[in-house]
Structure formats: C-alpha cells, structure tokens
Design a protein around this motif. Structure first.
Motif, PDB file in Angstrom:
ATOM      1  N   LEU A 168     -64.216 -24.183  86.387  1.00  0.00           N
ATOM      2  CA  LEU A 168     -63.005 -23.820  87.306  1.00  0.00           C
ATOM      3  C   LEU A 168     -62.284 -24.937  87.360  1.00  0.00           C
ATOM      4  N   CYS A 169     -60.979 -24.573  86.998  1.00  0.00           N
ATOM      5  CA  CYS A 169     -59.848 -25.662  86.997  1.00  0.00           C
ATOM      6  C   CYS A 169     -58.633 -25.168  87.940  1.00  0.00           C
ATOM      7  N   ALA A 170     -58.221 -26.246  88.772  1.00  0.00           N
ATOM      8  CA  ALA A 170     -57.129 -25.820  89.501  1.00  0.00           C
ATOM      9  C   ALA A 170     -56.064 -25.731  88.824  1.00  0.00           C
ATOM     10  N   ARG A 171     -54.984 -24.533  89.442  1.00  0.00           N
ATOM     11  CA  ARG A 171     -53.521 -24.338  88.914  1.00  0.00           C
ATOM     12  C   ARG A 171     -52.896 -25.639  88.893  1.00  0.00           C
ATOM     13  N   SER A 172     -53.166 -26.375  89.933  1.00  0.00           N
ATOM     14  CA  SER A 172     -52.371 -27.507  90.426  1.00  0.00           C
ATOM     15  C   SER A 172     -52.634 -28.687  89.602  1.00  0.00           C
ATOM     16  N   VAL A 173     -53.608 -28.607  88.462  1.00  0.00           N
ATOM     17  CA  VAL A 173     -53.678 -29.454  87.558  1.00  0.00           C
ATOM     18  C   VAL A 173     -52.544 -29.735  86.383  1.00  0.00           C
ATOM     19  N   VAL A 213     -71.530 -22.567  86.611  1.00  0.00           N
ATOM     20  CA  VAL A 213     -70.283 -23.166  86.505  1.00  0.00           C
ATOM     21  C   VAL A 213     -70.649 -24.671  86.088  1.00  0.00           C
ATOM     22  N   ALA A 214     -69.889 -25.177  85.143  1.00  0.00           N
ATOM     23  CA  ALA A 214     -70.376 -26.635  84.722  1.00  0.00           C
ATOM     24  C   ALA A 214     -69.671 -27.697  85.528  1.00  0.00           C
ATOM     25  N   ALA A 215     -68.295 -27.377  85.958  1.00  0.00           N
ATOM     26  CA  ALA A 215     -67.761 -28.405  86.511  1.00  0.00           C
ATOM     27  C   ALA A 215     -66.265 -27.661  87.104  1.00  0.00           C
ATOM     28  N   VAL A 216     -66.066 -28.072  88.412  1.00  0.00           N
ATOM     29  CA  VAL A 216     -64.704 -27.964  89.400  1.00  0.00           C
ATOM     30  C   VAL A 216     -63.794 -29.009  88.754  1.00  0.00           C
ATOM     31  N   VAL A 217     -62.553 -28.453  88.444  1.00  0.00           N
ATOM     32  CA  VAL A 217     -61.611 -29.647  87.716  1.00  0.00           C
ATOM     33  C   VAL A 217     -60.473 -29.620  88.511  1.00  0.00           C
ATOM     34  N   VAL A 218     -60.116 -30.743  89.145  1.00  0.00           N
ATOM     35  CA  VAL A 218     -59.195 -30.926  90.107  1.00  0.00           C
ATOM     36  C   VAL A 218     -58.238 -31.918  89.617  1.00  0.00           C
TER      37      VAL A 218
END
Lengths: 501, 448, 130
Positions: free
Chosen positions: B155-160, B203-208
């Motif tokens: 799950l990757c933030a669009r704000s990356v 989920v493997a990771a949350v990416v921010v």
C-alpha cells in the motif's frame, strides 16, 4: 620497524572517526539568517515530530573537517598514483578537463524540472552522447537513464521481457555463461527470470553444444559478455545470435569490456539486440571510490518501443524535447534524467578522442594486455591459452604448490606499490588473477608492474612466508574479514560512559 | 592521443617483444566479417580548449540565471567550498570500490562515517553504504520488505514522489508484486482511514514519504501502528534529507510498534549538486535484526592482524558477486563519491549548523507561504505542517506562469502532470538559498 | 578425516543416525572449501522438510552455500549456538558444529546416503558432480 611503531608516529596515520573529533560549540559552517519575520517553531510543526539536537553528531571547525578528510584521502591508492590493473573494471585515466566541464555553471546547478526551453544545453549533451554511443555500438537507440552497469542490465532484461510479452509470452529463463559477472544472474532474477547457467568449454568460450542442449522455447535470451571476462572474444557470437534468433530469443550483451573494441567491432554488427555500457569503464568517468557510475542501454529498433520513458527526441529545428508518450515503455528505472554529471564527462571523453582516438585507445589497451601476458606467461599459470584482448587471466596454480595463494600475491603486490588485479574472479578459474592494464599506462609503468609480479613469483618459492604475511608497508595490515562479518559493526555509537544521560 | 602514453616507437618495440607484426594482428580473434573496417562516424577529435568552448556554449544554453522555486526531490541548497575541494582529490575520485582494505582505508572510513550519519539522522540502527538515488533506494526498500515478509501486496501513498512510485512500479511488476495507492486528505497527509481499512494480513508494507511530495510532514509514528497490527512493515521515504535537521527520524521512538522498519531516502540535500537530476545518493536504513537483508555495499569495523582498528567491506555474502541470482539485490557499486560529499557537508554543518539550516528552510518557506496567502489572489492548498515546500493553486495559471517565466522566475512545479485533480496547482520550494530579492520577485510576479 | 561412523551426501553433509533420529552437519571438506564461516542460517524446530530441499545456508567471507536435507524429516532441535559462534563450523564440523537433529521421515532414503569410503572416493575425485 614494526607496523605498530609506525601507527604511533603521526596523527595523520592515526586519524580517528569524525565522531570522535571536535568539541561542542565549534562550527564548520555558518548561515547568515535572512531578515524576515519568523514564528515560534511550535506554531509551524507539531512538537512531537520535532527532534532534539542529534545525539553523537560531532562539531568541528572548517579547518578540522578539511584536515580529517585530507588525512583519510592519504590512505587510498588511486589511479592518478599508479597502475590499477583491476580486470573488468577498466581503471583508465580520468581526464581532468572532464571534471571542469561537469562542474560548469549551467550544468552543476541545473534543476531537472526546469522547463525544456531552459535546459536545451543539457538535453543536447544527452542527445549527442546517445548518438555517439549508438554509432560506437552499432545500435539504434540508447537510454541514459540507468545509473550503473548492473542497473543497465536490469533495464535491458526488463525490455527483453516486455518484448516477449508484447508477442504474447514472457518466457521463463535467461542463459548466463558461468564466467559472467555476478550481476548478470542477479539482474535476471530481479527482471523476473530464472538464470540458467551455460558452461564454458576448454577454450574459455561459450560451449555451443551445451547451448543447444539448454535452448528451448522458454528461453527469453542469452547474456553474453564479449569479449568475455577471460578477455577472450566469443568468436562464435554471430552463430550464437543466429541460434537465439531462430527460436525467437534475444541476445543481451554485457558491455563491460567494450574498451577492447571501440572502432574495431560493433555489437550491433554481430547480432546483439540489447547491451549496456559502463561509462565509468570504457568512457573514462571516474570510479569515485565505488560510484557514481552510469549504465546506458543501447537497443536495436525492435526493442526501442520498450525503452524507459522519457526519451530525448530532436525536433525538426534541432531542438530537443523529452518524449513521455511511450505506451509500450517498461516505465521509469530512475527518477529524473539519469546520472547527467557522468553523461557530460563521457561525451567530453568521446569528443576529445574522436574516431581515431577511440580506436587507438582500444588498440593500445589490447597491446598493453598482450605485453603483460607475454611477460608473465611462464611465471604464472595462464588459465586459458586462447588469444586475449584487453585483459588476461592467470591463476595461482604454480604458487599454490608453495602454499601461497592469490590473496597473498595480491597483498604482496601492494608492498611493491601497485593496486592488485581483480582476484578470485571469474569463478571458472580457481585462484584467478585478472589483469587489465588499460591503454593509459606507459611502457615503463607496465615494466615496473611486470617486474614486481616476477619478483613475487620468485619470492613464493624462496620466501613464501614473506608473501603470506603481506602487506608489510601499509598503515594497517591484513584485515580480519571473518571476524568483521561475524560480529558486524556497521556504525559508530557513543561510548557508554558512566552515568551518561 | 594525449591520454595514451604509447608512442609509435613504444608500440613497435612492444609488438616486437611479443612477436607480433602489427596491432591489427592482436585482433585476429575477432572474425574479419565482424570487424567494422571503417572509422567510426563520430565528430573528429577536439583539443582541450575547443572541448571547453563546445561545452561552455551548451552550458550557456541552460538558463541557469532563472530564479527557480523548484524542489520535488532535487533541492537547491548551499554547498560549502570544502566539499568540492575535498572530493576533487585524486585519492578519492580516481580510486575504485575498496576491495583491498589495506590501501583503501580512506574510502572505507568515509563510508563508515556516512553509514553512521544516515543511521543517526533516521534514528535507525544501521544504514548501507549508499545506493544510486532515492527512487531506486525506495524500490530496493520495497523488495527488501517483500523478502522479509514473503508478502506481495504493497500500500503506497499517492503522496510519495510520483517518479519514485513509477520506479517502484517498474521493479515490482516483474516480480509479481502489487502496488495499490492510498489517497491524501485536505491537509496533504495520507488518508489514514483509507489506509487503516485496507491494510490486512496480506500486506507486505505500507509505503509513505515524509515530507511528502506536497511538502507535508507525515506522522510516521502513527502510520506504523496499523501496519504493524497486521504484520506489515512501514517503509518511509525521505526525499528531502535536510528535513531531518528539525524532524525526528522515523526510527526515533522507544515504542517498537511506532517505529519504521525500513527508511530509505535521498541525501542530495547534503553537499551534492543538483546536476540536472544526478548523480545523487540514495540510502537504506533498518533495524539491527535486519541488516543481513540490506541491499548494496556495507562497510564494517574490524581489526587488522596487529589489532589496529580497520574498516572493511562486510556481509558480502548478501551480494551478487557471491550469491549471484540469490543476492539481496543486483547492485554492484554504491554511490561512493556522492556519499562522501554528504559526509563532508554533514561534518561541516555539525548539529548546530544542521539545525540552523533546517530551521531557515522551515521559517522561510512558511514566510513565503504566508505572504502568498495574504498578498496574492492565489489559494494555498493543504494546511498540514511542512518543511520547505508548499502547494499553491494559481488563479489564472497560464497567465501567471507565463508572466513569471518572462520575468525569469520559475515559480514552481505544475503538479497536474502527476495529479489531474490538482490542475493549476504549483509545488513551490523555498530554501536557505533563496534571497529576499528572489522572494520579492516571486511575490511581485504572483501578485501582478 | 572422514569419520567412518557417519553417512554422507554429495552436497557434503554428514548424517549421524541414532534410531529413528538423525543429526546433520557439514563435512571437514565443506568447511575447508568455504573458508572462514561467518554466518549460519537454520530452520526453526518443528519444520518438516523434504529430502534434497534447502534447510539453511552457510556463509563464509567469500562464499555462500545452501544446506540440503539428506533425508526427509521433522526438525527436532537446532544448534542455535552456531548463530553466535559460526566459527565452530570451521573448528569442529563433526562435533560442536552439528546443525540440526531430525526425526527420520522415510527410512528408505537411508540407502541413498554414501558410506565414509564412498564419500572419501568422491572428494578424492574433486568433490563435485560435474
């Protein structure tokens, strides 16, 4: 004099970590605060996200910082000091003018998101470099986005995959010779492929029979290093390419050794579909203590649709623009426009050499390697008898008989004032000593190196202990790599003082 | 050719010593049919001065004198003269990877110092010797999270930073990893409700990213908890490392559940020229128990046979030259010289200088933002806390943009290229490098 | 030095059979080929692993090697001391540096293991299949 006596002698031989230096209150950098109204920090950022001063970060005056890093620099061997014959790394001279060019106002301070109309000079540098690299390799298009050779490999293999997928089937495996760089199978895996190893034959080249046995419709392509890591030209490359193409597979070339054949032969003319170059090898950009490099990827037209976006296109009026409309592209492999600072240096090198200079560079690189080979043959075991180009691989077989191994020979060479060759690679040669002198070494420097190697060969017979205990002349002796790896210490920490707060 | 010592006489002598008649003969192993047989069709050789002229002309085509408020992953910061002077020492820039520690202690110790600085800044236990850049470091961080958890959903933030996300996408899709995006709120921060609802045991990771691509500072500590509840990791990307002069690093908490697991980033802000986007310097930092999962080179402290402290490349068995297709990454080099630039700059800054630098960025950006809000018709978007970037929606985008450009001001980065819903929005970056005169020019152009 | 009370594999593991249990480690030849061992990774107790599957890895400074199960079985005990003292693999490969103890899952697989004489001949011929 023992080494221990020496390290006590002068502070420059005993420079501590930056974290162990300085004193609170010193400053190495001032910032005159601009005059404008400010707010309390807590009005701008939530208190709980604000940090205190950084624990353990040292305070040094500017002069101390300069002295610290100057002292550290003094402990390095470098190619401006002497021969650096690391096989497969092409440690050639890095022209000084290129450094000046990369630092020009207008290059160094350029933001990548400036409007295209304001960066025409930078785009022209990249476009011109692309055109030169395409001609030198005999390929059609080039992306400059990959940041290093291994990154280029990955980019190229992703394109191979995209090519096959566009034809309905991604395929499963990539053939990789056993003499290949370790990056090859690692890149294949990250591109989603299984790496299948192809054994070399007794001549040190790809075994066509083995290749035939491993060839099947699941093979997406082969990664060939040519000349290979033994310095031997894969003379059957055209036939290998034909066989690959016959089953719809592609030929990837690891261009690490392009320094052997600039202006002599072009991968694009012997069936290669995609290759990467190492600008820090062939095109003289500095190795920088391990980077930055740059790994442009060149392709034939059939693969061009899959190149990373954007590409630089020239409009009718000669202006350059970034083309992002590339629906079949594999995507981006790096933010921004690649290692631009390396692109300007590489172009400067190519333009300083011209067509004749590039050919002369390759010819001399091959001549120098042949000269070293001929002088060391007999004293060191030549791993393969086949003719070699820009590098030659010996082994420690003769010396091992006296209980001296390749690592000892390498360390002893340091005592003679040289950087050792690449050792223990390629893996197909036990105790490999891989020598690549490059074209920028004079005959006298080569002779001094040869002389040192011959003396060491004699020492292995007459005084093996001296070789085994080398180096004897350096600030630190042989490092216990095993202990360092068993209990890894990867950072400095403040000493746990009594009642520290 | 001036870079090649061999004269014709040298060549003849060497050829005769090895029993060859001509240089051509040395290439006999390349079949004739594969030889080029003509000169390369590239421009003829230039001497040093004509080379300089050529590049000066091209450099002159780049309109550097434009005042620019561009950031978005590449930051204009002041660089002390000592940085370029020291990295221009041949001992550093003409050496290679420190394979022979006895004659490479300078590079090795400097890298060890870089690893320590990155660990201190992020608040993590250990950092690697650097990677190509922030975008590839994020991709490597994602692959690392996949290795650790064995899971494939991210799950990757669009704000990356969108170009970072594109790189992650390129890497991950070939490995069958899926990257889903999480939206942002009106304050510019990650939509925690959306995130909380979607994170699960797959989920493997949350990416921010923090500060994120809008310049908004995320509360990474709060984001760690929902991820950890489901056994997922938190990967934090820091594209503007100077922010760590004032902000807590994502590892700086005593509560394990609130700590980031992998912190990646870009250290260009410390001493590395913008250089049209590269070379810069990425890094990956993590906790003690996961150092063997790190990609790229690592330098460790050890001892030589006399007991002296010495530094050496270590944990090499993770790497491609030993583990080949099973390596943690295909990366061979690090970005040593750029890491050295950052190390020198950080040494010169010291804790006080770093804090001053960071505060100057926070204050000046906030000041410019306040003035835009009060003196111009344009609207500030996203009201969350920020470091040195903010977003402003222009009233008359085309007119304002063109007017400013004509005045030699590049007011920021139009965000619509990445975010269709942010039409007319401009990402503005203000650092210590912008003088009050630059600020006034920007304000004047925006107000007119 | 090839103890004759053990059985061996061509992947250079040794097996000590004790009733329905077996203890597994790597041979003197293997540790010598690897050089200074710096890290050993072993499976958790309780895992069930098939014959010929990878059950762990051994890393040295210059090499890394997978560990292959000589026999199908359930891991009963793991020599966790090797995590802190991997050098024991070099010092005492047949003793202190045992790696895992398993309950043998399929006794018929025992026939495929080499005797000390066969293993001795195998390494005398180079110690690899190709």
């Amino acid at each position: 004099m023992t080494r221990r006596d020496r390290v006590a002698r002068h502070a420059s031989l005993n420079e501590r970590l930056v974290f162990e230096k300085g004193s609170p209150g010193r400053r190495g950098s001032d910032l005159s605060a601009a005059d404008f109204p400010r707010r309390e920090l807590s009005e701008l950022i939530d208190d709980e996200l604000v940090r205190d001063s950084i624990d353990g970060m040292p305070s040094l005056a500017e002069s101390e910082v300069v002295r610290h890093f100057t002292r550290l620099s003094d402990w390095n061997y470098h190619v401006d000091l002497g021969l650096y014959p690391l096989g497969s790394c092409t440690m050639k001279y890095n022209p000084k003018v290129n450094e000046k060019i990369a630092r020009m106002d207008g290059f160094a301070d350029l933001h990548p998101y400036l409007p295209e109309s304001l960066v025409q000079g930078a785009l022209e540098v990249q476009k011109r470099l692309e055109e030169c690299l395409a001609e030198i390799t005999g390929m059609d298009r080039v992306t400059l986005q990959p940041a290093a050779g291994a990154h280029g490999e990955l980019t190229g293999l992703m394109m191979v995959r995209a090519y096959h997928e566009s034809r309905g089937r991604g395929r499963r495996s990539i053939l990789v010779p056993d003499s290949a760089h370790g990056t090859n199978p690692a890149s294949a895996r990250i591109a989603g492929y299984e790496a299948v190893h192809v054994p070399s034959n007794a001549k040190g080249t790809l075994d066509l029979d083995a290749l035939d046995r491993l060839t099947n419709p699941d093979v997406a392509g082969i990664m060939v290093t040519n000349p290979n890591t033994l310095g031997i030209f894969e003379g059957e490359i055209a036939r290998i390419a034909e066989r690959m193409h016959a089953i719809g597979a592609l030929v990837y070339m690891d261009g690490a050794n392009m320094n052997a054949m600039m202006g002599v032969a072009r991968p694009g003319d012997f069936g290669v579909d995609v290759l990467h170059l190492n600008l820090h090898k062939t095109f003289s950009t500095p190795h920088g203590g391990g980077g930055p490099g740059a790994g442009p990827v060149a392709v034939k037209d059939a693969l061009a649709p899959f190149l990373p976006a954007p590409l630089i296109e020239r409009d009718g009026d000669g202006r350059c623009r970034l083309d992002d409309e590339r629906p079949e592209s594999i995507g981006r492999v790096k933010a921004f426009h690649g290692q631009f600072g390396m692109h300007s240096r590489a172009l400067a090198y190519i333009l300083a050499c011209g067509p004749n200079g590039l050919r002369e560079a390759s010819e001399t690189a091959v001549l120098n390697a042949a000269y070293v080979r001929s002088k060391l043959e007999g004293a060191y075991h030549l791993a393969y008898g086949a003719p070699t180009l820009h590098e030659v691989v010996f082994s420690d077989r003769f010396q091992a008989a006296h209980g001296v191994h390749v690592m000892d020979i390498a360390k002893r060479l340091i005592d003679y004032g040289f950087h050792p060759p690449t050792i223990a690679f390629p893996l197909v040669v036990r105790g490999a000593i891989m020598i690549e002198p490059t074209e920028t070494e004079s005959r006298e420097e080569l002779d001094a190196f040869i002389d040192a190697m011959l003396k060491i060969a004699r020492e292995c017979e007459t005084d093996p202990d001296r070789v085994r205990s080398a180096p004897h002349t350096t600030r630190v002796g042989r490092v216990d790599e095993a202990e360092a790896a068993r209990k890894p210490v990867l950072r400095w920490r403040p000493p746990a003082g009594p009642a520290a707060n | 050719m001036r870079y090649i010592p061999a004269s014709d006489a040298d060549r003849r002598a060497m050829l005769s010593e090895i029993g060859k008649n001509s240089v051509r003969q040395l290439f006999d192993s390349i079949p004739d049919t594969l030889q080029l047989g003509r000169p390369l069709d590239i421009p003829h050789a230039r001497d040093e001065w004509s080379l300089l002229e050529y590049f000066e002309r091209l450099a002159g085509l780049n309109r550097r004198h434009a005042v620019s408020f561009l950031g978005a992953g590449v930051y204009p910061h002041r660089i002390p003269a000592i940085v370029d002077d020291l990295v221009s020492r041949s001992e550093f820039y003409t050496a290679y990877t420190p394979y022979q520690p006895e004659i490479a202690q300078g590079t090795l110790q400097a890298i060890f110092e870089f690893q320590t600085y990155m660990a201190q800044l992020t608040g993590m236990d250990a950092a690697n010797a650097s990677l190509y850049d922030g975008s590839t470091a994020l991709a490597e961080g994602v692959l690392m999270a996949h290795r650790i958890t064995g899971r494939k959903r991210f799950l990757c933030a669009r704000s990356v930073h969108p170009e970072y996300r594109m790189v992650v996408e390129t890497y991950s899709k070939r490995l069958g990893l899926s990257l889903e995006t999480v939206g942002f709120l009106d304050n510019g921060r990650v939509d925690t409700e959306d995130l909380g609802g979607r994170v699960d045991d797959d989920v493997a990771a949350v990416v921010v990213q923090s500060p994120n691509v809008f310049g908004t500072i995320e509360d990474t500590f709060a984001l760690a908890e929902p991820a950890h509840r489901h056994g997922a990791l938190l990967v934090v990307n820091i594209a503007e490392a100077a922010s760590l002069g004032v902000l807590k690093g994502p590892g700086m908490t005593d509560t394990a559940s609130r700590r980031a697991d992998i912190v990646v980033g870009e250290a260009q802000s410390f001493g590395v020229p913008m250089s049209f986007g590269g070379p810069h310097v990425g890094f990956v930092a993590t906790g003690r128990e996961r150092v063997r999962q790190l990609p790229g080179r690592l330098v460790g402290e050890g001892r030589d046979r006399d007991g002296n402290r010495a530094f050496v490349l270590t944990l090499a068995a993770r790497e491609q030259h030993i583990r080949r297709e099973k390596a943690t990454s295909n990366i061979c080099t690090n970005q040593s010289l750029c890491a050295l630039m950052s190390t020198i700059h950080l040494a010169a800054l010291g804790p006080a200088g770093l804090r001053d630098l960071a505060l100057e960025n926070v204050q000046k950006a906030a000041y410019v933002r306040r003035r835009i809000a009060s003196e111009t018709p344009h609207r500030i978007l996203f009201d969350g806390a920020r470091f040195n970037e903010f977003v402003v929606r222009l009233d008359d985008f085309e007119g304002t943009w063109e007017r400013l450009l004509a005045e030699g001001v590049v007011a920021g980065l139009p965000l619509v290229r990445w975010f269709p819903e942010l039409e007319d929005a401009l990402l503005v970056c203000v650092t210590e490098q912008h003088s009050m005169e630059h600020v006034d020019r920007l304000l004047k152009g925006l107000a007119a | 030095m090839i103890p004759d009370d053990l059985r061996y594999t061509k992947e250079h593991e040794w097996v000590r059979i004790d009733g329905d249990q077996a203890t597994i480690g790597i041979t003197e030849f293997a540790q010598d080929e690897l050089g200074d061992v710096v890290f050993v990774e072993l499976p958790p107790a309780g895992s069930r692993i098939d014959a010929n599957a990878v059950f762990g890895t051994v890393e040295s400074v210059k090499a890394v090697s997978d560990l292959f199960m000589p026999l199908t079985g359930e891991v009963l005990e793991v020599n966790t001391a090797l995590v802190d003292a991997p050098e024991r693999v070099n010092e005492d490969p047949y003793g202190d540096a045992w790696m895992i103890r398993i309950r043998i899952g399929d006794v018929s697989e025992l026939d495929a293991l080499l005797s000390s004489e066969d293993y001795g001949r195998f390494i005398a011929a180079g110690g690899s299949e190709s």
